[in-house]
Design a protein around this motif. Structure first.
Motif, mmCIF file in Angstrom:
data_model
loop_
_atom_site.group_PDB
_atom_site.id
_atom_site.type_symbol
_atom_site.label_atom_id
_atom_site.label_comp_id
_atom_site.label_asym_id
_atom_site.label_seq_id
_atom_site.Cartn_x
_atom_site.Cartn_y
_atom_site.Cartn_z
ATOM 1 N N SER A 125 0.868 -1.104 -0.006
ATOM 2 C CA SER A 125 0.063 -0.180 0.032
ATOM 3 C C SER A 125 0.840 1.302 -0.089
ATOM 4 O O SER A 125 0.515 2.386 -0.549
ATOM 5 N N GLN B 120 -7.348 0.645 -0.884
ATOM 6 C CA GLN B 120 -7.482 -0.553 0.028
ATOM 7 C C GLN B 120 -8.628 -0.220 1.099
ATOM 8 O O GLN B 120 -9.454 -0.925 1.384
ATOM 9 N N ASP C 126 -5.456 -1.718 -5.084
ATOM 10 C CA ASP C 126 -5.139 -2.261 -3.760
ATOM 11 C C ASP C 126 -5.985 -2.820 -2.980
ATOM 12 O O ASP C 126 -6.874 -2.567 -2.343
ATOM 13 N N GLU C 127 -5.669 -4.160 -2.985
ATOM 14 C CA GLU C 127 -6.714 -5.412 -2.501
ATOM 15 C C GLU C 127 -8.038 -4.975 -2.766
ATOM 16 O O GLU C 127 -8.900 -5.040 -1.806
HETATM 17 MG MG LIG Z 1 -2.059 -2.732 2.228
#
Ligand SMILES: [Mg+2]
Ligand SMILES: Nc1ncnc2c1ncn2[C@@H]1O[C@H](COP(=O)(O)OP(=O)(O)OP(=O)(O)O)[C@@H](O)[C@H]1O
Lengths: 252, 474
Positions: free
Chosen positions: A42, A87, A170-171
């Motif tokens: 991240s 995220q 991000d995720e």
């Molecule tokens: Mg992360």
């Protein structure tokens, strides 16, 4: 034409997080990054986007040959074509999705040019339909009270509306149910094009069954330590990250 | 971000107020000079040819002004920085406003044109009064509205031509002795509106007054009295601006509203004072049986604003409402609130206040809800929400709910939220500049209240917020 990360080092306070990271994502490709919690994935995304908490201490990131770091403000980098699906997307009370995305689209138009409202809504509704987001969401405040999955879908909606050159996810898969994972992946796949590059951060190999990457990278302690094709993700799933570290040590 | 500053030492604020920040050099025909004495009051009386009772009313107000202490014990010590001897209390080009824009002196006409007043008048207003320093330069009501018997004139014309209505209510809702600044206004008042709406008449379009300060070291003391007779309805809107000044300027109005049985008054303010204006205003309405008074108030700008619109619900089932938005930028203090006095059974009041503090800005909410123990069936709802932008910001809430007995219902909610750096980063990542991101967050925060403003004003409001936020990030 690529998003080229060159020997990037960055810290938070006086603590180094990225420690000489190299990665090149040519246009038209999808690259995945996998790595342990806390390895700096991240951080990489936020450093590129210009988050004020991080200090870049060395290296460079070139977006189609132009250094991102000459653009100081996060909004300049965004308008240059970099998109980050967060995220943890932020809630913005009182600002509706429709108005928020509209402002973001408007910000990309040349000065003095006004966004045509009917075209905008037609486009927005089409993209919402594709991502199976109910149209009633347009009047809800950005991310406020959204479920985890709804937030992620809304990130992809914004990405689809803003048509960036390089997308960092991000995720985006965490928090999605099985159906949503498919829908979101289809949304991403629909955006794959020779003019666009993707960096997909994930913990789960399953996502990569849907969004098939050209390359998979493994990040350990602020560096890319291994690169392979999509099978690397399967291998990681089977053997875990310690295997990478040991492997690294063995070859070091 | 700038460092916190002492209350007395105001930072140099440079906000783009391109709309209101310009001034003209005017040779005033009437100038009461600098400072305040009995002679100043006599000068004003002579220029305005006040009747004897008004001269006495003014002198009485002046005595009370001298007697009353500054309310620094509970409000800001910044009040001590007002130097009454340095202020000019009366400046005008004459006491009679023009009925057509063509007859308005050139520099005043240009001022109001730049502020867009004649255009708004054509588009959506039933009447306009445009005050330039101490007197209205222009005052007119659309013929159709005048023919319904609606009176819309300046306070001077009101007291001369309609004494039977004027005297009955003038100074009755807000006595001169209410506070130091209502006393000061009583001594030197000039300008403001007098409105009378006959029984049953519903004025379709809003009446508007615009208060413009042009002169430096000046005090504007308009006095407004609105009487809505039984079953009538009226909406009044006021706008205010001043150019940026090096020295402090004072705006101290008194506004009295009277809604007789079943009448409705809505009073809308969009104030955009420049940063060196002390804005100390007393506003109160008297609502008779089944009547409704609603204050919709937006305070942007000024150095210090103290304003607590109130409603005295005197008749059964009367309703009072205050909807307010206050925005305190760097170095500014918005001390606002509401007073709801439930003086009859089954009365209902509602207060919704939203404040935004930016940088060293301070927003304070002071509320008073008074329901004596023997009342029955009274209800109050109070909501105060504060939004803080960056760590120096401060917000205080003093909600005094004075209620005893169990036959009444009071509900109070307060919240404080912050626009945090992560939210701004998120919005910037979507391509919005920092200023745009802050505007969006602020507009989101006040969104539900902005809808209470008439359409034309909500657009203006949004634009003012945008300007203010752009200015605040420099
Ligand atoms: Mg992360
Ligand atoms: N604001 C901060 N203050 C202190 N440490 C921080 C801060 N932000 C990140 N870090 C640290 O930096 C390291 C990398 O964090 P980062 O969020 O980039 O990890 P990640 O790879 O995305 O992990 P995850 O898989 O759990 O999302 C972590 O050790 C984290 O604690």
């Amino acid at each position: 034409m690529s998003l080229s990360i060159q020997n990037l080092t960055a810290s938070i306070g006086d603590q180094p997080i990225l420690k000489g990271l190299n990665l090149e994502i040519p246009k038209g490709e999808v690259h995945a990054i996998m790595g342990k919690n806390g390895s700096g994935k991240s951080t990489l995304a936020k450093v590129m986007a210009g988050h004020p908490d991080y200090t870049v201490t060395g290296g460079d990131v070139l977006l189609d040959g132009e250094s991102l770091f000459t653009l100081e403000e996060p909004d300049q980098r965004a308008r240059a074509g970099l998109f980050l699906a967060f995220q943890y997307p932020m809630e913005i009370p009182g600002v509706t999705i429709a108005n928020f995305i509209r402002a973001a689209v408007q910000a990309r138009l040349p000065e003095g040019e006004e966004l045509e409202a009917t075209d905008y809504y037609a486009n927005l509704y089409a993209k919402m339909d594709a991502l199976k987001i109910a149209r009633t969401f347009t009047s809800r405040s950005v991310n406020e009270g959204f479920s985890g999955g709804e937030k992620k879908r809304c990130e992809i909606l914004q990405m689809a509306m803003l048509e960036p050159k390089y997308c960092v996810l991000d995720e985006t898969d965490s928090g999605l149910d099985i159906d949503a994972l498919k829908i979101v992946s289809e949304g991403v796949n629909a955006m794959r094009s020779p003019d666009r590059g993707f960096l997909v951060i994930t913990h789960y190999q399953r996502l990569l069954d849907y969004i098939v990457p050209d390359k998979v990278h493994v990040m350990v302690d602020g560096r890319i330590v291994m690169t392979g094709d999509k099978d690397l993700a399967l291998e990681l799933e089977a053997k875990g990250y310690d295997w990478v570290t040991e492997d690294q040590l063995a070859t070091a | 971000m700038s460092a916190p500053v002492e209350e007395t030492e105001k930072p140099n604020i440079d906000i783009d107020r391109s709309v209101g920040d310009f001034r003209y050099d005017v040779d005033y025909a009437y100038d009461a000079g600098v400072g305040l004495t009995e002679a100043t009051i006599d000068y004003i009386c002579d220029v305005k040819q006040d009747p004897e009772w008004v001269r006495e009313f003014r002198k009485d107000g002046y005595r009370k002004f001298l007697e009353k202490p500054m309310p620094t014990h509970w409000a800001s010590h910044d009040l001590d920085n007002i130097v009454f001897e340095n202020i000019r209390y009366y400046l005008s080009q004459g006491v009679t406003p023009s009925r057509t824009w063509d007859d308005v002196p050139e520099e005043m006409k240009q001022t109001f044109e730049r502020l867009g007043i004649p255009e708004q008048e054509r588009k959506f207003l039933a009447g306009v009064e445009a005050q330039f320093d101490s007197e209205a330069a222009y005052s007119n009501i659309k013929a159709a509205v005048g023919e319904q018997g609606v009176i819309f004139v300046g306070s001077t014309e009101g007291l001369h031509k309609h004494p039977e209505i004027f005297r009955k209510w003038f100074g009755k809702v807000i006595p001169s002795s209410d506070n130091k600044f209502s006393a000061l206004n009583s001594a030197v008042f000039s300008g403001g509106s007098f409105i009378y709406v006959p029984p049953g008449v519903k004025v379709k379009h809003p009446l508007q007054a615009y208060f413009r300060i042009n002169a430096q070291n000046f005090g504007q003391f308009e006095r407004t009295l609105i009487i809505a007779d039984e079953g009538s309805e009226v909406m009044y809107m006021e706008g205010c601006t001043a150019p940026k000044f090096e020295t402090a300027t004072l705006h101290s109005a008194v506004v009295e509203l009277v809604a007789l049985k079943g009448a409705k008054i809505q009073y809308v303010t969009v104030q955009n004072w420049s940063p060196n204006v002390f804005n100390l205003v007393t506003k109160r309405g008297l609502a008779h049986e089944d009547a409704e008074i609603k204050w919709i108030d937006c305070n942007i700008g000024s150095r210090l604003t103290m304003k607590y619109p109130g409603v005295i619900m005197k008749g059964r089932r009367a309703r009072g409402e205050v909807i307010s938005i206050a925005l305190a930028s760097d170095g500014q203090h918005q001390d606002t609130g509401a007073k709801m006095i439930h003086a009859a059974d089954d009365t209902t009041s509602n207060v919704v206040s939203k404040s935004i503090s930016i940088g060293t800005g301070i927003a304070t909410y002071r509320g008073l809800v008074d329901i004596p123990p023997h009342r029955k069936g009274c209800k109050n709802n109070t909501e105060c929400d504060a939004l803080l932008i960056n760590s120096h910001s401060r917000t205080d809430t003093y909600p005094a709910i004075v209620t005893r007995g169990n036959q009444n219902a009071c509900q109070h909610e307060a919240s404080v939220s912050k626009v945090n750096a992560e939210q701004i980063f998120y919005m910037q990542q979507r391509g919005l500049s920092e200023g745009e991101a802050m505007s969006l967050a602020v507009n989101g925060f006040v969104n539900d209240l902005v809808r209470e403003f008439p359409m034309e004003y909500s657009v203006e409001l949004k634009r003012l917020i945008d300007l203010e936020m752009e200015g605040s990030v420099g």
